[in-house]
Design an enzyme around this catalytic site. Sequence first.
Site, PDB file in Angstrom:
ATOM      1  N   VAL A 194     -14.092  19.236 -16.307  1.00  0.00           N
ATOM      2  CA  VAL A 194     -12.914  18.445 -15.991  1.00  0.00           C
ATOM      3  C   VAL A 194     -11.685  19.088 -16.615  1.00  0.00           C
ATOM      4  O   VAL A 194     -11.615  19.257 -17.835  1.00  0.00           O
ATOM      5  CB  VAL A 194     -13.063  16.992 -16.507  1.00  0.00           C
ATOM      6  CG1 VAL A 194     -11.792  16.206 -16.250  1.00  0.00           C
ATOM      7  CG2 VAL A 194     -14.252  16.319 -15.845  1.00  0.00           C
ATOM      8  N   SER A 254      -6.743  21.849 -11.093  1.00  0.00           N
ATOM      9  CA  SER A 254      -7.040  23.278 -11.284  1.00  0.00           C
ATOM     10  C   SER A 254      -7.508  23.919  -9.984  1.00  0.00           C
ATOM     11  O   SER A 254      -8.032  23.254  -9.084  1.00  0.00           O
ATOM     12  CB  SER A 254      -8.125  23.450 -12.354  1.00  0.00           C
ATOM     13  OG  SER A 254      -9.356  22.909 -11.897  1.00  0.00           O
ATOM     14  N   HIS A 266     -10.387  22.434  -7.320  1.00  0.00           N
ATOM     15  CA  HIS A 266     -10.094  22.282  -5.892  1.00  0.00           C
ATOM     16  C   HIS A 266     -11.164  22.971  -5.045  1.00  0.00           C
ATOM     17  O   HIS A 266     -11.621  22.420  -4.038  1.00  0.00           O
ATOM     18  CB  HIS A 266      -8.714  22.870  -5.587  1.00  0.00           C
ATOM     19  CG  HIS A 266      -8.271  22.660  -4.173  1.00  0.00           C
ATOM     20  ND1 HIS A 266      -7.481  21.604  -3.794  1.00  0.00           N
ATOM     21  CD2 HIS A 266      -8.528  23.365  -3.040  1.00  0.00           C
ATOM     22  CE1 HIS A 266      -7.262  21.659  -2.491  1.00  0.00           C
ATOM     23  NE2 HIS A 266      -7.886  22.735  -2.011  1.00  0.00           N
ATOM     24  N   ASP A 289      -6.866  21.850   1.408  1.00  0.00           N
ATOM     25  CA  ASP A 289      -5.778  22.659   1.950  1.00  0.00           C
ATOM     26  C   ASP A 289      -5.978  24.144   1.699  1.00  0.00           C
ATOM     27  O   ASP A 289      -5.543  24.984   2.498  1.00  0.00           O
ATOM     28  CB  ASP A 289      -4.448  22.231   1.318  1.00  0.00           C
ATOM     29  CG  ASP A 289      -3.855  21.024   2.002  1.00  0.00           C
ATOM     30  OD1 ASP A 289      -3.502  21.129   3.178  1.00  0.00           O
ATOM     31  OD2 ASP A 289      -3.750  19.968   1.355  1.00  0.00           O
ATOM     32  N   GLY A 321       8.326  -7.466  -5.117  1.00  0.00           N
ATOM     33  CA  GLY A 321       7.654  -8.611  -4.495  1.00  0.00           C
ATOM     34  C   GLY A 321       7.613  -8.498  -2.990  1.00  0.00           C
ATOM     35  O   GLY A 321       6.553  -8.555  -2.386  1.00  0.00           O
ATOM     36  N   ALA A 344      14.412 -14.925   1.160  1.00  0.00           N
ATOM     37  CA  ALA A 344      15.319 -15.214   2.277  1.00  0.00           C
ATOM     38  C   ALA A 344      16.742 -14.717   2.042  1.00  0.00           C
ATOM     39  O   ALA A 344      17.680 -15.219   2.647  1.00  0.00           O
ATOM     40  CB  ALA A 344      15.319 -16.710   2.593  1.00  0.00           C
ATOM     41  N   SER A 345      16.923 -13.753   1.149  1.00  0.00           N
ATOM     42  CA  SER A 345      18.216 -13.089   0.904  1.00  0.00           C
ATOM     43  C   SER A 345      19.264 -13.970   0.243  1.00  0.00           C
ATOM     44  O   SER A 345      20.429 -13.568   0.123  1.00  0.00           O
ATOM     45  CB  SER A 345      18.804 -12.532   2.217  1.00  0.00           C
ATOM     46  OG  SER A 345      17.945 -11.577   2.783  1.00  0.00           O
ATOM     47  N   GLY A 399      18.827 -15.681  -2.898  1.00  0.00           N
ATOM     48  CA  GLY A 399      18.585 -15.962  -4.311  1.00  0.00           C
ATOM     49  C   GLY A 399      19.826 -15.848  -5.161  1.00  0.00           C
ATOM     50  O   GLY A 399      20.118 -16.714  -5.994  1.00  0.00           O
ATOM     51  N   GLU A 401      17.384  -8.378   2.622  1.00  0.00           N
ATOM     52  CA  GLU A 401      16.392  -8.129   3.670  1.00  0.00           C
ATOM     53  C   GLU A 401      16.935  -7.375   4.875  1.00  0.00           C
ATOM     54  O   GLU A 401      16.194  -6.665   5.545  1.00  0.00           O
ATOM     55  CB  GLU A 401      15.832  -9.468   4.175  1.00  0.00           C
ATOM     56  CG  GLU A 401      15.060 -10.264   3.151  1.00  0.00           C
ATOM     57  CD  GLU A 401      14.669 -11.613   3.725  1.00  0.00           C
ATOM     58  OE1 GLU A 401      13.508 -11.762   4.115  1.00  0.00           O
ATOM     59  OE2 GLU A 401      15.528 -12.513   3.789  1.00  0.00           O
TER      60      GLU A 401
END
Length: 1117
Positions: A41, A130, A134, A143, A584, A866-867, A869, A1048
């Site tokens: 590792v 490393s 890989h 890749d 949220g 609901a924008s 607050g 929003e």
Amino acid sequence: MAEDLNKETLTFYGERVTWISPINLNELLELKVKYPKSPLVMGNTSVGPAMKFQGHVHPVLLSPARISELSMVTKTNDGLTIGAGCSLDQVMQILMDEVSKLPEEKTRTYRGLVKHLKSLAGQQIRNMASLGGHIINRHGYSDLNPILAVGNATLNLISKEGRRQIPLNEQFLAGLEDADLKPEEILESVHIPHSEKWEFVAAFRQAQCQQNAFPDVTCGMRVLFKECTDTIEGFSIFYGGIGSTTVSAQKSCQQLLGRRWNALMLDEAYRLVLDEVSPPGSTPGGMVEFKRTLIVSFLFKFYLEILQELKKIITLPLSNNHQYPDISEKFLSALEEFPVTVSRGVQEFQGVDPNQPPHDPVGRPIHHQSGIKHATGEAIFCDDLPVVDKELFLALVTSTRAHAKIISIDASEALELPGVVDVITAKDIPGTNGTDDDTLLAVDEVLCVGQIICAVVAESDVYAKRAVEKVKIIYQDQEPVIFTIEDAIKHNSYLSSEKKLEQGNVEEAFENVDQIIEGEMHIGGQEHFYMETQRVLVIPKTEDKEMEIYISSQDPSFVQKTVSSTLSIPINRITCHVKRVGGGFGGKVSKPAVYGAITAVAANKTDHPIRLVLDRKVDMLTKGGRHPLFAKYKVGFMNNGRIKAMDVKCYINGGYTLDDSEMVIEYLLLKLENAYKINNLRFWGQPCKTNLPSNTAFRGFGFPQGGLLMESCITAVAAKCGLSPEKIREKNMYKRVDKTIYKQAYSPDKLIRCWNECLNKSSYHSRKAEVENFNSKNYWKKKGIAIVPMKFSVGFGMTTYHQAAALVHIYTDGSVLVSHGGNELGQGIHTKMLQIASRELKIPMSYMHFCETNTATVPNTIATAASIGSEVNGKAVQNACQILLKRLEPIIKKNPEGTWEEWVAAAFEKRISLSATGYFRGYKANMDWEKGEGDPFPYYVEGAACSEVEIDCLTGAHKNIRTDIVLDASCSINPAIDIGQIEGAFIQGLGLYTLEELKYSPEGVLLCQGPDEYKIPTVTDIPEEFHVSLLTSSQNPMAIYSSKGVGESGMFLGCSVFFAISDAVAAARKERGLTDDFILNSPATPERIRMACADKFTEMIPIDDAKTFKPWCIPIA
């Protein structure tokens, strides 16, 4: 001390794992003999996730990080040998250095590796992962392995027995025993040879986004020509992403040896490669037809690239039959990759009045009060709270079936594990278990995968999660099992009755139009993917059944009420605390109450503090997200583009319980008309009941889906009329004060201003001409541009939800403590509240402080959503401050030259209360669904956005070139915060419409349970140019200080990118002679873009009969 540590072996002993870090290579080899199955590792970017998410257990882990031999780099005449311990970032720097020094012909493999390294994962991962890790992991989506394989890389192995070499070829990548490492061997280094003069190597990849995404398909291709000819002497192709391992097209390449590099060879190559490596229909990851198309699209790119190279180095006489045909200039753009660029932009807003007092912060771009702490990590979130004495941890046990009876729950094995204290079931709930159709803990039946059945209490989070796996539940499957909206419609499975809005005479209007179009549209859901997952800490008190709850919630009062009913104790015994919420977006409105109540039951039963912290997988599995939409539309219009009638039916996938689905469909219908005045409308809507987790509130609350649907109809009308979409938009937009479909008066003045300013600021018409010019010169790359208007209605549809309260204290030293009912979600609400208090009390913001949202301080709060607050709580803070200032007026009049501190001290001496409660009764809002009319919204936020993109028709990739937004925030309280909200919402909308895709298995299991599979926008998705302007000289008398809530609205403007993509796709289809109508479903992922750009490659791929295989995932919209 550090020097001493480097001289001795480090060993750390865990309960189940021992971690050993040897000091030299010889010791490592001895440990490998002793522990042959132990992995090495370095960065832990592969082993770590496998242990955490897949349950892999390794008793011993070996860390070779301190062994210098594994990080050595050796340059030879024929190539480069790089130590297996080098990080991927180090490898990239080493290769880039070689590319800069060596002749181009020697570095073709290196350049291919560098190209992929730049987009592999992200910088942080590349710093740790490393090269050896890989390679050895041999992931099917690797890749680098395809490029190393075609580049004839060699693996240098070492053990106590000595050294040996093996080729990195198809046998090694397939894991065949005779081509693999022996258990006691390690990979010491990798030799990557130089390319030769007549050898060409190229690398291609396509992923959901430019960085931090596994490739859908990746490949390395190599061709070796006979010297001075175009005759193929060697050919190899390796693909990743189409199977469990990297796949070689070896047989196809063998058959092409001796062929010339021309169109005949290419046509044969397509057929051979598709026959050999085409992924089966049931391939994990899905997108099978897309992947098959990429296989041949990459082959075509390789052909063009090599043809260009050959033209540079081979000179043939014109009379020679081998003369290369010129590649059309229009085709050359196929070879260009989209660069990773740094975004730049301009933010414009109106300055404050020069006569405004310097200490008055309202209208000024004040930085977020916690912004620095967010950046430094000093901001305290719920799970940052210190461990409480006797604290226990909770982990949830969730259903693995979509619809089944619960025959039995056996927790005996779990309870025997060390550290496990108890298992909480529905029987432990002293009060109500949620509602009849939405229980907190399942009883007798489960209705979706991810439904919470019970919970384990243990002494640590690790113990609790370990015990979850040992709870045995026996199910009996039930019918029907419904996942898709179409299946719900067939089974008449709905969560509520149908909603309807109508105006005018729709049927008559359809009889008097020039044209009618009918169609369907699917819009996918969205995961909230907030930074802080759901979490809660419940601390029971020693008397009177009191409880302190620390929670990440947009609505702590709802948590308080839910816990009260669950435990059957009065609300006044429960106090909820919210310091701040790590995002949220609607996902923390109702859902935290479920997690809080279950945690409270555990705390009540054990009489211990209980902490619940969901990991991303469980959060995504249990919570739901934005509602997927399926819609059917019928639009009647005149040949000049004027829409006369529209009939739209909308169905949303609500999941297994109602939650907010009825309100979402209501808001979707109310907002569906967007900016357009169409006289004859009929909108229908209904939430479908399915066996999926219940979907819930999400930023925009139905408008992002409904608005996209309306704009798609506008685009479809434009295509039929042969007119540009912006002409159709202008022709149908509100022009004067009029009534909406729900009979509320609306004035479009600001909408028209935003539209016109956006046209001007974006230079839309001149850029549109430039886009058309670009498209005429490029066949495989296309640009698109689109401008979209917005009329966004703010607020809840009920007066009750607009009320707010605040509590303001002035202390005797003059400092002020502000409390209110809003919650800090990162949107800066507390900063604005302090600005308001500062203005009202006429003192600098430095006097102000906000501690936390607390239901004991400000009770009966409404969700921060609901924008609104900031404005409703701002009104309450304003009211409290005005009350206090009125009390201080007599003191100030007596001593007008005094200081604030002197006035406060005098007031205290005079026994004047320095504490006040403020209250705002709320905006009036109502909606009568029986009549289909009302005034549900206090006001509107108008805006417009113009976006330009470029797409790669061969891969489906797109680049966001530029976005201009003009939005009416009226008199912004804090333009810095408001513009930040607009930008953030736009990017989240861009994710909804172009990136984020929720995928479910045929058994109803969410397949994308973390950032590996679910992609949200990153910095590379931000438009190269990103300009945001706030409309100037605008007023909104409804809100405090004439401001507007903008949290929003910007979400929907992200669809301007979607329609720019659609414009580019339409250009590609038109050039290919495809005249049939097409609707681009959302999200416009690379898969959808590529397959919509139909061409000979999409036509040549095999299409499987859906009845012959089981798909990896199913569409649920």
